[in-house]
Design a protein around this motif. Structure first.
Motif, short mmCIF file in Angstrom:
data_model
loop_
_atom_site.label_atom_id
_atom_site.label_comp_id
_atom_site.label_asym_id
_atom_site.label_seq_id
_atom_site.Cartn_x
_atom_site.Cartn_y
_atom_site.Cartn_z
N UNK A 1 34.21 -60.37 21.72
CA UNK A 1 32.75 -59.51 21.45
C UNK A 1 32.17 -60.32 20.23
N UNK A 2 30.82 -60.64 20.32
CA UNK A 2 30.28 -61.30 19.22
C UNK A 2 28.94 -60.80 18.87
N UNK A 3 28.70 -59.68 19.92
CA UNK A 3 27.26 -59.08 19.57
C UNK A 3 26.55 -58.84 20.59
N UNK A 4 25.13 -58.87 20.63
CA UNK A 4 24.49 -58.61 21.95
C UNK A 4 23.31 -59.61 21.84
N UNK A 5 22.85 -59.85 23.23
CA UNK A 5 21.33 -60.48 23.37
C UNK A 5 20.90 -59.96 24.56
N UNK A 6 19.58 -59.80 24.60
CA UNK A 6 19.10 -59.30 25.75
C UNK A 6 17.63 -58.89 25.78
N UNK A 7 17.18 -57.86 26.44
CA UNK A 7 15.93 -57.34 26.74
C UNK A 7 15.83 -55.95 26.38
N UNK A 8 14.77 -55.72 25.56
CA UNK A 8 14.48 -54.27 25.20
C UNK A 8 13.02 -53.92 25.24
N UNK A 9 12.51 -52.77 25.65
CA UNK A 9 11.12 -52.18 25.75
C UNK A 9 10.91 -51.77 24.18
N UNK A 44 8.12 -61.02 24.67
CA UNK A 44 7.93 -61.12 23.38
C UNK A 44 9.27 -61.06 22.44
N UNK A 45 9.09 -61.84 21.12
CA UNK A 45 10.13 -61.45 20.43
C UNK A 45 9.61 -61.33 18.98
N UNK A 46 9.98 -60.42 18.12
CA UNK A 46 9.28 -59.88 16.83
C UNK A 46 10.55 -60.00 15.74
N UNK A 52 8.26 -56.13 26.74
CA UNK A 52 9.60 -56.49 26.61
C UNK A 52 9.91 -57.49 25.62
N UNK A 53 10.80 -57.16 24.73
CA UNK A 53 11.19 -58.13 23.64
C UNK A 53 12.48 -58.54 24.03
N UNK A 54 12.81 -60.20 23.80
CA UNK A 54 13.87 -60.63 23.94
C UNK A 54 14.58 -60.53 22.62
N UNK A 55 15.92 -60.16 22.33
CA UNK A 55 16.35 -60.15 20.87
C UNK A 55 17.87 -60.34 20.96
N UNK A 56 18.61 -60.50 19.89
CA UNK A 56 19.85 -60.95 19.62
C UNK A 56 20.56 -60.19 18.21
N UNK A 57 21.84 -60.00 18.20
CA UNK A 57 22.24 -59.71 16.94
C UNK A 57 23.71 -60.19 17.15
N UNK A 58 24.18 -61.11 16.33
CA UNK A 58 25.56 -61.86 16.69
C UNK A 58 26.30 -61.62 15.12
N UNK A 59 27.52 -61.08 15.32
CA UNK A 59 28.57 -61.21 14.15
C UNK A 59 28.41 -62.60 13.37
N UNK A 60 28.59 -62.47 11.97
CA UNK A 60 28.69 -63.72 11.30
C UNK A 60 29.41 -64.85 11.84
N UNK A 61 30.83 -64.64 12.24
CA UNK A 61 31.57 -65.33 12.59
C UNK A 61 31.10 -66.24 13.74
N UNK A 62 29.93 -65.54 14.77
CA UNK A 62 29.48 -66.42 15.70
C UNK A 62 28.23 -67.17 15.42
N UNK A 63 27.87 -67.31 13.95
CA UNK A 63 26.85 -67.95 13.66
C UNK A 63 26.95 -69.35 13.85
N UNK A 64 25.96 -70.21 14.07
CA UNK A 64 26.01 -71.86 13.87
C UNK A 64 26.71 -72.25 14.88
#
Length: 182
Positions: free
Chosen positions: A71-79, A132-134, A90-102
């Motif tokens: 498991x490295x985090x999330x990516x997807x769609x949220x209102x 959208x993404x913010x 509808x926003x596309x967004x992501x948050x990944x653990x540091x080890x998954x960066x790069x």
């Protein structure tokens, strides 16, 4: 579930909660957010994510690296429904653990989520005309992902996030948009 060459985007499992809480508690991961989250706040966020899946059939997918099951985090769609000139959206967004960066994981998974957003409504799509993404103006890494998946910004769309004090250092936000291809 969505799959890419290296990633699986899937519904959440109970065993995702501990690594999710760890990444939400990491000050470096959360540097573009007001503060890291407590374990309880992280669990509440996971509950909200699951509630959107139950309601809509899509959301912020948990992301695993294929072959490792990590498991490295999330990516997807949220209102997003906070008061702003572009909401609800509808926003596309992501948050990944540091080890998954790069590794290009955010972009790879975001392309899969983007494509899902634009496919016809049903189990394989959300039927959207626009996503959208913010992010805060200083979050250049996320803005780079937005550009790599085809999103564009217009300075006229920039805004102060209403959930932050206007003088908060992260209040100044940029909006990126992407319309469904013709």
């Amino acid at each position: 579930m969505l799959r890419t060459a290296r990633l699986e985007l899937r519904r959440w499992r109970d065993e995702d909660r501990a690594p999710f809480a760890a990444l939400n508690a990491d000050p470096e991961v959360m540097r573009f957010f007001p503060r890291p989250l407590t374990h309880a706040e992280s669990d509440q966020m996971a509950d909200r994510i699951e509630a959107q899946f139950a309601e809509l059939g899509y959301g912020l997918w948990a992301v695993d690296v294929v072959g490792t099951g990590a498991f490295i985090g999330f990516v997807g769609l949220a209102w997003q429904r906070f008061p702003a000139h572009f909401t609800p959206a509808l926003e596309i967004g992501w948050r990944l653990a540091r080890a998954a960066w790069g590794h290009g994981y955010a972009t790879e998974a975001a392309v899969a989520a983007r494509d899902f957003a634009f496919r016809p409504t049903g189990p394989d799509g959300a039927g959207m005309d626009e996503i959208v993404s913010i992010t805060t103006r200083t979050n250049e890494p996320s803005q780079a992902v937005m550009r790599r998946i085809g999103m564009t910004s217009d300075p006229a769309d920039d805004f102060l996030h209403p959930n932050l004090a206007p003088d908060h250092p992260l209040a100044d936000h940029v909006l990126h948009r992407l319309r469904r291809p013709a």
